[in-house]
Write a protein that holds these residues in place. Structure first.
Motif, mmCIF file in Angstrom:
data_model
loop_
_atom_site.group_PDB
_atom_site.id
_atom_site.type_symbol
_atom_site.label_atom_id
_atom_site.label_comp_id
_atom_site.label_asym_id
_atom_site.label_seq_id
_atom_site.Cartn_x
_atom_site.Cartn_y
_atom_site.Cartn_z
ATOM 1 N N ASN A 186 0.835 -1.196 0.000
ATOM 2 C CA ASN A 186 0.000 0.000 0.000
ATOM 3 C C ASN A 186 0.873 1.249 0.000
ATOM 4 N N LEU A 187 0.223 2.391 -0.099
ATOM 5 C CA LEU A 187 0.940 3.651 -0.231
ATOM 6 C C LEU A 187 1.807 3.940 0.994
ATOM 7 N N LYS A 188 1.328 3.586 2.190
ATOM 8 C CA LYS A 188 2.087 3.855 3.420
ATOM 9 C C LYS A 188 3.407 3.079 3.421
ATOM 10 N N VAL A 189 3.372 1.832 2.976
ATOM 11 C CA VAL A 189 4.603 1.028 2.916
ATOM 12 C C VAL A 189 5.603 1.675 1.961
ATOM 13 N N LEU A 190 5.135 2.106 0.791
ATOM 14 C CA LEU A 190 6.022 2.738 -0.176
ATOM 15 C C LEU A 190 6.588 4.046 0.360
ATOM 16 N N GLU A 191 5.766 4.824 1.039
ATOM 17 C CA GLU A 191 6.245 6.078 1.619
ATOM 18 C C GLU A 191 7.329 5.819 2.660
ATOM 19 N N ASP A 192 7.102 4.839 3.526
ATOM 20 C CA ASP A 192 8.092 4.509 4.557
ATOM 21 C C ASP A 192 9.393 4.012 3.928
ATOM 22 N N LEU A 193 9.256 3.199 2.877
ATOM 23 C CA LEU A 193 10.431 2.658 2.201
ATOM 24 C C LEU A 193 11.290 3.777 1.624
ATOM 25 N N PHE A 194 10.666 4.669 0.867
ATOM 26 C CA PHE A 194 11.437 5.725 0.205
ATOM 27 C C PHE A 194 11.948 6.767 1.201
ATOM 28 N N GLU A 195 11.227 6.977 2.252
ATOM 29 C CA GLU A 195 11.704 7.899 3.289
ATOM 30 C C GLU A 195 12.976 7.360 3.934
#
Length: 430
Positions: free
Chosen positions: A16-25
Motif C-alpha cells: 500500500n501507499l504507506k509502505v512505499l512512503e516509509d520505504l522511500f523515506e
C-alpha cells in the motif's frame, strides 16, 4: 508508482501507499548517512521471501540471480542499511527487502549476480536475465534514488527534483546526427571491406550495426567518466582555434579498435551463417578452413571488444586532469587538459526538454547562471558552430552543447545506460 506496479505486476500482492512512503523515506535519509566515513551506495530489491521467484523462465542460465536468506529478519532502518551497504556493493549484489502484515519493512537477505545486470546496462554485455522482485531502488549519491523495473528506469529523485525522463540524445535528434556523421570513417572503411571480401553481403544490412557500435562506444566512454566522480569535459571539433591543449597526443586506437571489431563481427556472422546453411542442407561435416575461420573470428571479436574497453578506460582517465579531452570528428583523441579560450558569450542559451530540440521544447536561460566549466564550453560552442561539447559534473550529471542555427542549445538529464521501456523489453523477450 502504485499505478506502475498494478500494470506491470498485476498478479503480485502489492504494497500500500504507506509502505512505499516509509520505504522511500528510509532510503532517502540513508543516502545522507555515512559508514566508515564513506557515503552509502546500495541497491534494494523489493521481493517476497515466501515466493521470490513466482515465474521462472523455462531455461535458467548459469549466471541468473539467486536469493540468499539471513537467519532472521532485520528491521530496515538507516543504521541497518548503512552497515549492510558495506557488504552489498551495487555492482555485485542487492539487499532483499519486504514488509509484514503490520506494514513494517524488513531486510531478509541478499541477491547475487548483479554484475551481469550492470554489464548489460553499461553496454558491456549483449544479454541480461530478468530482474527479481517487484522493483529495485538504488542509492547512488546524497539524496539521489533511482527506481527501476527490470531494465526500465522509472524515475530518479535528485535531492528535491524528480526526473521522470532521461533524454536519449545519442540515438535521436541533432546530437545523434552529429555522432552518426562522425562515424563516416568507420562506415566507409567497412563498406570497402564488405564490397571486397563479401560482395554478396548488403552493406545496408550492416549500417545500423555500425551506428550502434559507434554510439554505444561513446555512451560507454561517458559512463566511465561518470564513474570517476571527478567531473570532466569532452570537446569534439576539427577546429583548433581558441584552444590551448596542455597535453597533446594523437591516440587513434579507439577508432581503429572499432573498425577491427566490426570486421571480426562480420567475419564471424558470415562464417556462422554458412555453417548453419550447410547443416540445414544436410551436410554432416564442416570444412577445416571454415571451422578455423569461424573460431578465429570469434576470438578476434572478443579480443577487439576487450581492446575497445581498454581504450575507453585510457581516455576516460584523462578527464581527471582539469580541462577538456579533445577529439576530432573521427573520435581520434588529440589531447587532454585543454583550456577553451573563446570569450564571446550568447545572451541566452536554450535548454531543450526533448532530444530533438523542437522549438516548443526550448526554454531560454541565462548562461551566467552556470559555473566556469559550463560557461567556457558555452562560449566555445557558440563561436564554433560545428563543435559538440559535453560537460560531466562530479555528481555525474551530463550536459551537452551545440549551436543549432542561431541558438546555443543545451541538453541535460542525458541517457547513457541501456535502459529499456516496457515495450522494448517485450520485443527483446519475444
Amino acid at each position: 508508482m502504485q499505478n506502475k506496479l498494478k500494470l506491470k505486476k498485476a498478479k503480485s500482492t502489492l504494497p500500500n501507499l504507506k509502505v512505499l512512503e516509509d520505504l522511500f523515506e528510509c532510503l532517502f535519509y540513508s543516502s545522507m548517512c555515512k559508514e566508515e566515513s564513506e557515503l552509502i551506495t546500495v541497491t534494494i530489491t523489493f521481493i517476497d521471501p515466501e515466493n521470490p521467484d513466482p515465474a521462472p523462465p523455462g531455461h535458467i542460465v548459469p549466471e541468473r540471480w539467486s536469493c540468499i536468506s539471513f537467519d532472521h529478519h532485520i528491521e530496515m532502518t538507516t543504521k541497518a542499511l548503512a552497515k549492510l551497504s558495506k557488504a552489498a556493493d551495487p555492482g555485485s549484489s542487492s539487499l532483499a527487502v519486504y514488509y509484514n502484515d503490520n506494514g513494517e519493512i524488513y531486510i531478509w537477505g541478499m541477491i547475487d549476480q548483479a554484475m551481469h545486470y550492470q554489464n548489460f546496462l553499461n553496454y558491456e554485455s549483449d544479454t541480461g536475465s530478468e530482474q527479481p522482485g517487484l522493483f529495485q531502488v538504488s542509492i547512488s549519491e546524497i539524496g539521489t534514488l533511482n527506481v527501476l523495473f527490470d531494465y526500465e528506469l522509472l524515475a530518479t529523485l535528485k535531492q528535491n527534483v524528480l526526473v521522470k525522463r532521461y533524454l536519449d540524445v545519442l540515438t535521436i535528434g541533432p546530437i545523434s546526427k552529429i555522432l552518426r556523421k562522425n562515424a563516416e570513417f568507420l562506415k566507409l572503411t567497412l563498406r570497402e571491406y564488405i564490397e571486397q571480401v563479401y560482395p554478396e553481403e548488403s552493406y545496408a544490412d550492416w549500417e545500423d550495426f555500425l551506428d550502434g557500435l559507434w554510439i554505444q562506444t561513446f555512451s560507454r566512454l561517458l559512463l566511465k567518466i561518470q564513474n570517476y566522480q571527478h567531473g570532466g569535459a569532452i570537446l569534439i571539433t576539427d577546429d583548433n582555434a581558441d584552444l590551448d591543449v596542455k597535453y597533446r597526443i594523437h591516440y587513434e586506437r579507439l577508432t581503429l579498435a572499432m573498425v577491427s571489431h566490426a570486421r571480426a563481427s562480420i567475419d564471424n556472422y558470415v562464417a556462422e551463417r554458412i555453417i548453419e546453411e550447410d547443416l540445414v542442407r544436410g551436410k554432416r561435416s564442416v570444412s577445416r578452413a571454415l571451422y578455423l575461420k569461424e573460431a578465429g573470428s570469434f576470438y578476434d571479436k572478443k579480443g577487439t571488444a576487450d581492446e575497445i574497453k581498454g581504450a575507453i578506460s585510457f581516455i576516460a582517465s584523462q578527464t581527471c586532469v582539469d580541462g577538456v579531452v579533445l577529439f576530432n570528428s573521427s573520435m581520434i583523441s588529440n589531447g587532454f587538459g585543454g583550456v577553451l579560450r573563446a570569450k564571446k558569450m550568447p545572451r541566452k542559451i536554450y535548454v531543450s526538454s526533448t532530444a530533438t530540440a523542437t522549438p516548443k521544447s526550448l526554454a531560454p536561460h541565462d548562461p551566467k547562471h552556470y559555473g566556469t566549466r559550463h560557461r567556457s564550453m558555452i562560449a566555445y560552442c557558440w563561436n564554433h558552430p560545428s563543435a559538440l561539447g559535453l560537460v560531466i559534473s562530479q555528481d555525474g550529471d551530463i550536459r551537452a552543447f551545440s549551436k543549432i542555427e542561431d541558438k546555443l542549445i543545451m541538453w541535460e538529464n542525458i541517457k547513457t545506460q541501456q535502459y529499456m521501456t516496457g515495450k522494448s523489453q517485450r520485443k527483446r523477450k519475444s
